[in-house]
Design a protein around this motif. Structure first.
Motif, mmCIF file in Angstrom:
data_model
loop_
_atom_site.group_PDB
_atom_site.id
_atom_site.type_symbol
_atom_site.label_atom_id
_atom_site.label_comp_id
_atom_site.label_asym_id
_atom_site.label_seq_id
_atom_site.Cartn_x
_atom_site.Cartn_y
_atom_site.Cartn_z
ATOM 1 N N LYS A 38 0.828 -1.212 0.000
ATOM 2 C CA LYS A 38 0.000 0.000 0.000
ATOM 3 C C LYS A 38 0.861 1.260 0.000
ATOM 4 O O LYS A 38 0.463 2.295 -0.536
ATOM 5 C CB LYS A 38 -0.929 0.002 1.217
ATOM 6 C CG LYS A 38 -0.227 -0.079 2.561
ATOM 7 C CD LYS A 38 -1.226 -0.227 3.695
ATOM 8 C CE LYS A 38 -0.526 -0.368 5.040
ATOM 9 N NZ LYS A 38 -1.485 -0.576 6.142
ATOM 10 N N VAL A 39 2.060 1.187 0.577
ATOM 11 C CA VAL A 39 2.975 2.329 0.578
ATOM 12 C C VAL A 39 3.657 2.459 -0.781
ATOM 13 O O VAL A 39 3.826 3.564 -1.310
ATOM 14 C CB VAL A 39 4.022 2.187 1.698
ATOM 15 C CG1 VAL A 39 5.028 3.341 1.656
ATOM 16 C CG2 VAL A 39 3.343 2.140 3.061
ATOM 17 N N THR A 66 2.512 1.740 -3.693
ATOM 18 C CA THR A 66 1.640 2.337 -4.698
ATOM 19 C C THR A 66 1.721 3.862 -4.668
ATOM 20 O O THR A 66 1.747 4.517 -5.717
ATOM 21 C CB THR A 66 0.180 1.895 -4.497
ATOM 22 O OG1 THR A 66 -0.245 2.232 -3.180
ATOM 23 C CG2 THR A 66 0.027 0.400 -4.728
ATOM 24 N N PHE A 67 1.793 4.445 -3.461
ATOM 25 C CA PHE A 67 1.901 5.901 -3.342
ATOM 26 C C PHE A 67 3.254 6.405 -3.840
ATOM 27 O O PHE A 67 3.342 7.427 -4.527
ATOM 28 C CB PHE A 67 1.681 6.340 -1.893
ATOM 29 C CG PHE A 67 0.263 6.253 -1.429
ATOM 30 C CD1 PHE A 67 -0.665 7.188 -1.851
ATOM 31 C CD2 PHE A 67 -0.156 5.225 -0.611
ATOM 32 C CE1 PHE A 67 -1.989 7.117 -1.435
ATOM 33 C CE2 PHE A 67 -1.475 5.140 -0.188
ATOM 34 C CZ PHE A 67 -2.396 6.083 -0.600
ATOM 35 N N TRP A 69 -0.076 -6.246 -4.950
ATOM 36 C CA TRP A 69 -1.032 -5.564 -4.078
ATOM 37 C C TRP A 69 -2.357 -6.319 -4.057
ATOM 38 O O TRP A 69 -2.935 -6.572 -2.985
ATOM 39 C CB TRP A 69 -1.245 -4.138 -4.581
ATOM 40 C CG TRP A 69 -2.160 -3.304 -3.719
ATOM 41 C CD1 TRP A 69 -1.823 -2.532 -2.653
ATOM 42 C CD2 TRP A 69 -3.584 -3.179 -3.877
ATOM 43 N NE1 TRP A 69 -2.944 -1.921 -2.131
ATOM 44 C CE2 TRP A 69 -4.042 -2.306 -2.862
ATOM 45 C CE3 TRP A 69 -4.512 -3.710 -4.767
ATOM 46 C CZ2 TRP A 69 -5.372 -1.953 -2.710
ATOM 47 C CZ3 TRP A 69 -5.853 -3.369 -4.619
ATOM 48 C CH2 TRP A 69 -6.268 -2.505 -3.612
ATOM 49 N N TYR A 95 -4.907 -8.794 -0.874
ATOM 50 C CA TYR A 95 -6.260 -8.489 -0.400
ATOM 51 C C TYR A 95 -7.340 -9.410 -0.940
ATOM 52 O O TYR A 95 -8.370 -9.606 -0.298
ATOM 53 C CB TYR A 95 -6.609 -7.034 -0.752
ATOM 54 C CG TYR A 95 -5.701 -6.041 -0.061
ATOM 55 C CD1 TYR A 95 -5.866 -5.732 1.287
ATOM 56 C CD2 TYR A 95 -4.658 -5.430 -0.747
ATOM 57 C CE1 TYR A 95 -5.036 -4.834 1.935
ATOM 58 C CE2 TYR A 95 -3.809 -4.535 -0.113
ATOM 59 C CZ TYR A 95 -4.005 -4.236 1.221
ATOM 60 O OH TYR A 95 -3.163 -3.357 1.858
ATOM 61 N N ALA A 142 -4.322 5.693 -6.343
ATOM 62 C CA ALA A 142 -3.660 5.072 -5.196
ATOM 63 C C ALA A 142 -4.413 5.373 -3.905
ATOM 64 O O ALA A 142 -4.518 4.510 -3.011
ATOM 65 C CB ALA A 142 -2.217 5.564 -5.096
ATOM 66 N N ILE A 143 -4.953 6.567 -3.793
ATOM 67 C CA ILE A 143 -5.695 6.956 -2.589
ATOM 68 C C ILE A 143 -6.983 6.136 -2.471
ATOM 69 O O ILE A 143 -7.277 5.559 -1.409
ATOM 70 C CB ILE A 143 -6.033 8.461 -2.625
ATOM 71 C CG1 ILE A 143 -4.740 9.284 -2.611
ATOM 72 C CG2 ILE A 143 -6.930 8.843 -1.454
ATOM 73 C CD1 ILE A 143 -4.957 10.769 -2.846
ATOM 74 N N HIS A 190 -6.436 2.411 -1.562
ATOM 75 C CA HIS A 190 -6.082 2.228 -0.150
ATOM 76 C C HIS A 190 -7.320 2.344 0.742
ATOM 77 O O HIS A 190 -7.498 1.541 1.675
ATOM 78 C CB HIS A 190 -5.042 3.263 0.265
ATOM 79 C CG HIS A 190 -4.748 3.270 1.731
ATOM 80 N ND1 HIS A 190 -4.134 2.208 2.379
ATOM 81 C CD2 HIS A 190 -5.003 4.201 2.694
ATOM 82 C CE1 HIS A 190 -4.017 2.492 3.669
ATOM 83 N NE2 HIS A 190 -4.530 3.687 3.875
ATOM 84 N N ALA A 217 -9.381 -0.949 0.329
ATOM 85 C CA ALA A 217 -8.694 -2.163 0.805
ATOM 86 C C ALA A 217 -8.614 -2.223 2.327
ATOM 87 O O ALA A 217 -8.678 -3.305 2.915
ATOM 88 C CB ALA A 217 -7.295 -2.242 0.200
ATOM 89 N N ARG A 218 -8.491 -1.083 2.969
ATOM 90 C CA ARG A 218 -8.328 -1.080 4.430
ATOM 91 C C ARG A 218 -9.592 -1.533 5.159
ATOM 92 O O ARG A 218 -9.549 -1.864 6.349
ATOM 93 C CB ARG A 218 -7.927 0.306 4.907
ATOM 94 C CG ARG A 218 -8.985 1.373 4.745
ATOM 95 C CD ARG A 218 -8.504 2.733 5.217
ATOM 96 N NE ARG A 218 -8.207 2.739 6.638
ATOM 97 C CZ ARG A 218 -7.839 3.822 7.308
ATOM 98 N NH1 ARG A 218 -7.691 4.983 6.665
ATOM 99 N NH2 ARG A 218 -7.591 3.751 8.598
ATOM 100 N N ASP A 252 -5.363 -7.159 4.953
ATOM 101 C CA ASP A 252 -4.555 -8.170 4.276
ATOM 102 C C ASP A 252 -5.118 -9.567 4.510
ATOM 103 O O ASP A 252 -5.358 -9.973 5.644
ATOM 104 C CB ASP A 252 -3.114 -8.065 4.811
ATOM 105 C CG ASP A 252 -2.140 -8.909 4.033
ATOM 106 O OD1 ASP A 252 -2.401 -10.120 3.863
ATOM 107 O OD2 ASP A 252 -1.103 -8.374 3.602
#
Length: 475
Positions: free
Chosen positions: A338-339, A341-342, A386, A390, A443-444, A447, A450-451, A455
């Protein structure tokens, strides 16, 4: 040697050969960009027409994606044979493309080649994930490094065989921009001084580059024919264990293409994630297509560079591309997907803006072609890794991600080809800025969705721990 050590060695060897498959995929796919002007001359076409032919490869990938995901999920035990056959077919078609003088025939050849490449992509990635399971994040990045390695090698392989003269089918922009341009230009240091004698057809032997690439594909195909033979006889030497997260593999076509199979009990969660993933792969492949198919022509037509320098800049992009994928392989060990991707989306945005505001500076183009490659390169494997954290990538997963990439390949290639022929090369950078901005926004949203569930492997570990504690309390 104990069994665990032997299994690890055999898995590493199989991974190495899968990386070589991606090297050959890079060679066969990206030879088109550096030979685009020669293919245009060979067929007597213009940028718009040849770009439509090249886009048929991505159309083929879309066709392959429609049934390839289901086929690969159903026939996983034949992955090695499918890889070998696809490499063989792709190599034969590559030679056919180089010798084709009819644009219509090239349409068909690129389409079938695209289908073969789709089968390679699905079977290879599926094999890797089955080998490494939840540890597949870093291997996935190193696998895709192979594509970049093949891509930066191919301009150097083909460079000695490229035409050094201006083709009779050269664009009007090129003639107007570079005709009789001298090295005294203050804004752009050019390397050509075109005369009337140069603007004529020339017989060249760029097809020798295609023959070399095909020979490499055939050698790697033989390895997987051998793998299939030993797998068929049960002599591979190790068994792949399934994790609980993937143990409920779908058996029917309906299950394979069900979002519920991707996230049991939460089909809408999987459906929303896949909507974002399709756009992500559209961006990843679209950004790659811009540079892969048109960077060489951009430097030739706008900057008036000679073939050697233009090919070297093309290689520079692919070196950055490979370095980015290798960096993704290394940092994925410590940095969550996730990091990443940003980081990758932000890097694309910065490099795109620099290129846009320095579009005719040869030094900046040299440097930031490499930088752009560094951030474009890992977008695709990061998306796969990624998603694997998930949801379960079943037939629907591979199909949708490949369809997103295929749509990008067709739309970006055809659109930029039209602009090249009708307005010149400058709009190429508009596309670069556009897809970079979209990647940052996407990307935002990815995230945030997915959260909500987290995972899948972390959930599996928590469930196992909970079951262990519950059994212990009963005892």
């Amino acid at each position: 040697m104990d069994n665990n050590r032997k299994t690890l060695i055999l898995k590493l060897i199989k991974t190495m050969f899968l990386i070589l498959v991606w090297v050959s995929l890079g060679l066969s796919s990206e030879i088109t960009g550096v030979t685009l002007q020669d293919l245009r001359e060979r067929t007597g076409s213009d940028y718009e027409q040849i770009s439509q032919a090249v886009a048929m490869r991505m159309t083929g990938m879309g066709v392959g994606a429609l049934f390839g995901g289901w086929l690969m999920t159903k026939l996983t035990r034949f992955n090695d044979l499918i890889l070998a056959l696809s490499l063989t077919i792709g190599g034969i078609l590559g030679v056919g493309i180089a010798y084709t003088t009819y644009l219509q025939a090239m349409y068909l050849e690129f389409t079938i080649q695209g289908i073969a490449e789709t089968f390679i992509a699905i079977a290879g990635q599926q094999s890797l994930i089955k080998l490494w399971k939840e540890k597949s994040d870093s291997p996935m990045h190193i696998l895709h490094c192979g594509y970049g390695a093949g891509s930066f090698l191919v301009p150097q392989i083909v460079k000695p065989f490229l035409s050094t003269r201006v083709a009779a089918t050269a664009s009007s922009f090129y003639i107007e921009n570079c005709f009789n341009k001298t090295n005294s230009s203050q804004e752009v240091k050019t390397e050509v001084n075109i005369t009337e004698q140069d603007i004529q057809p020339e017989n060249n032997n760029f097809e020798y580059g295609y023959l070399i690439v095909t020979a490499i594909e055939f050698v790697i195909a033989v390895v997987f024919y051998i793998y299939f033979w030993f797998n068929r006889k049960g002599e591979v030497g190790y068994q792949v264990e399934e994790s609980q997260a993937d143990s409920d593999a779908p058996k029917t076509m309906r299950e394979m293409f069900s979002f519920n199979s991707c996230s049991p009990g939460h089909p809408w969660y999987a459906a929303i994630l896949f909507c974002f993933l399709v756009i992500w792969f559209y961006i990843a492949v679209g950004g790659q297509m811009v540079f892969a198919n048109y960077l060489y022509s951009y430097t030739r037509d706008l900057l008036c560079l000679n073939t050697d320098t233009a090919a070297n800049i093309q290689s520079g992009f692919w070196i950055g591309f490979t370095a980015g994928r290798f960096a993704g392989f290394v940092v994925a060990i410590w940095i969550p997907m996730k990091v990443l991707t940003f980081l990758e989306a932000g890097g694309n945005m910065v490099s795109a803006l620099v290129l846009y505001f320095s579009s005719e500076n040869v030094t900046i183009i040299w440097i930031f072609a490499c930088v752009s490659g560094f951030f474009v390169g890992p977008l695709y494997p990061t998306g796969i890794a990624w998603a694997n954290r998930y949801i379960t990538l079943t037939g629907v997963g591979y199909t949708l991600t490949l369809l997103g990439g295929a749509a990008a390949g067709v739309s970006f290639t055809v659109a930029i080809g039209w602009f090249f022929e009708n307005t010149g090369p400058q709009p190429m950078l508009y596309f670069v800025v556009g897809y970079s901005a979209l990647a940052c926004s996407l990307a935002i949203f990815m995230h945030l969705v997915a959260r909500t569930r987290g995972d899948k492997y972390e959930r599996e570990r928590r469930n196992r721990t909970s079951d262990t504690v519950e059994l212990s309390s009963k005892d």
